[in-house]
Design an enzyme around this catalytic site. Structure first.
Site: not given
Ligand SMILES: NC(=O)c1ccc[n+]([C@@H]2O[C@H](COP(=O)([O-])OP(=O)(O)OC[C@H]3O[C@@H](n4cnc5c(N)ncnc54)[C@H](O)[C@@H]3O)[C@@H](O)[C@H]2O)c1
Length: 436
Positions: A213, A216, A224, A267
């Site tokens: 969770n 997630h 976002n 990088c």
């Protein structure tokens, strides 16, 4: 099988219906008389696609009932599934009151029950809870765990809104158990599902739901933040993330998901910094992106602290470049560790099969001249020299040569491992893994 389910909320109600649909006789237990009445009237206790019809049909077939009488429920079943709530307390801690309440009820009922009883914790609980849960049952019942009863972890992966579909199509079925008989009984409840049944350690299973969770939530936050930066640049964030998700090698894959040492090289640090700066200049807040290099620095400090706490002076560094198979020293976390250890007064010697000082050129040479200007005095040419010298061996790369040497050596030096060496090395007494 006869199964009792404690807690008739989202998880309990879905399990009740789906297990009955699979042919089991299931009795729900809840402290809420309303929920018990609903089930006994053939009604679901939650609004969720398909569950109302399942509960109604299975109730009519006589495979579903509910009670507030936990003793009756436990006595008439072989397996109890615990799906009571585990809410956050007002201070953000996990409230396990309902869980331990059920443990006491099980203890009271099992006192007079003579057959083996399996208890499966489906609620989300902290690692270590099942051990305590088991102890409460032992103390209350006088019965012995793994002889008279067993408690296993069986976390639920369903999502509200698609709960019945998710119950029938789980990503995997996870059972944490130290008892084979209990694990086999639980696996038999799910064997028909199109998902692998994974049986593992109890604590591994307990922590899984938190890891899933949290990841997630991280995925949503990351997408976002990328979306916010893209939209400030007038770039279609959905096109970006669709292409991002097409890379199943490095992006949507198990690659990089191995706990261990900090990232480095030319990088990752550079491009992360670039995106952070871009967000800053666009006045876009991106706290997840900003925290990534901070967590990396913590990992480097963790390596230094592990060495420091041993109280030894002579430190051998196995691998200086940022990963195996390259001589790139730019932003290598091992270089920072060496710099820090030297600053703290440790004696350091280094072996890296890929780094030949005479062949370092360009920005790679400039980087090392800036950070460890006297590197040539610290490098040794042969692994044997390093082993003879070392009180501590800090392993930074998983080069085959290093693995073979560590498997063969009888050195008493403590191995501090950043890259997870094979089991025979990890099993040694003088061994520390960075985060395992
Ligand atoms: N809701 C989800 O999508 C979901 C998914 C996976 C895991 N989980 C986890 O599953 C657990 C249950 O979640 P939920 O959403 O179903 O909770 P919920 O609040 O909907 O239901 C919990 C039920 O437990 C009952 N209960 C409390 N104490 C009891 C006791 N001593 N005996 C019997 N019943 C008792 C409550 O009355 C309530 O009906 C939680 O740990 C949750 O984190 C939830």
């Amino acid at each position: 099988m006869n199964i009792s389910i404690f807690g008739l909320g989202y998880v309990g109600c879905v399990s009740l219906g789906c297990l009955a649909r699979n042919g089991h006789t299931v009795i729900g237990v809840d402290v809420s008389e309303t929920k018990v009445r609903q089930i006994n009237s053939g009604l679901a206790t939650i609004i969720e696609k398909d569950i109302d019809i399942i509960i109604q049909e299975e109730h009519l077939k006589g495979r579903i009932s509910a009670t507030t009488d936990f003793i009756e429920a436990i006595n008439s079943t072989d397996v109890s599934i615990v799906a009571v709530g585990t809410p956050s307390s007002s201070k953000g801690h996990l409230n396990l009151e309902y869980i331990f309440n059920v443990a006491e009820h099980l203890g009271v009922a099992l006192k007079d029950k003579n057959s083996f009883h399996v208890v499966a914790i489906r609620s989300t609980v902290f690692p270590g809870t099942i051990q305590k849960f088991q102890k409460v049952i032992e103390e209350t019942s006088g019965k012995v765990a793994n002889v008279d009863f067993a408690v296993v972890s069986n976390p639920e992966f369903l999502r509200e809104g698609t709960a019945v579909h998710d119950y029938n199509h789980p990503p995997l079925t996870l059972i944490g158990s130290q008892n084979k008989k209990a694990a086999d009984i639980m696996a038999s409840l799910y064997n028909h599902l199109p998902a692998e049944v994974v049986i593992t350690d109890v604590q591994v299973a307990e922590v899984m739901k938190y890891v899933n969770n949290t990841f997630h939530a991280l995925k949503i936050g990351f997408a976002n933040e990328i979306g916010n930066i893209c939209s400030a640049l007038n770039i279609d964030s959905h096109k970006v993330m669709e292409i991002f998700c097409m890379d199943k090698e490095l992006n949507i894959s198990s690659y990089y998901f191995k706990p261990g040492f900090a990232y480095g090289g030319s990088c990752l640090p550079k491009d992360l910094k670039g995106l952070q700066t871009l967000a800053h200049d666009l006045y876009v807040k991106a706290p997840i992106l900003e925290s990534i290099d901070k967590t990396n620095e913590i990992q480097i400090s963790r390596a230094v602290n592990l060495v420091q706490q041993l109280g030894k002076k002579k430190i051998a560094i196995l691998g200086l470049s940022f990963k195996a198979g390259t001589d790139d020293l730019r932003n290598s976390p091992a270089v920072t560790v060496v710099e820090t250890l030297l600053g703290k007064g440790f004696e350091v010697q280094i072996y890296d099969k890929n780094v030949q000082l005479s062949k370092l050129t360009g920005t790679n040479k400039e980087y090392i001249d800036q950070h460890i200007p006297h590197l040539s005095k610290l490098m040794v040419n042969h692994l044997d020299e390093l082993v003879d010298y070392a009180e501590v061996i800090l392993v930074n790369n998983r080069e085959k040569e290093y693995v073979d040497m560590l498997l063969e050596t009888e050195s008493a030096a403590t191995i501090v491992d950043m890259v997870r060496m094979p089991e025979p090395i990890r099993a040694r007494a003088n061994y520390i893994g960075i985060n395992w």
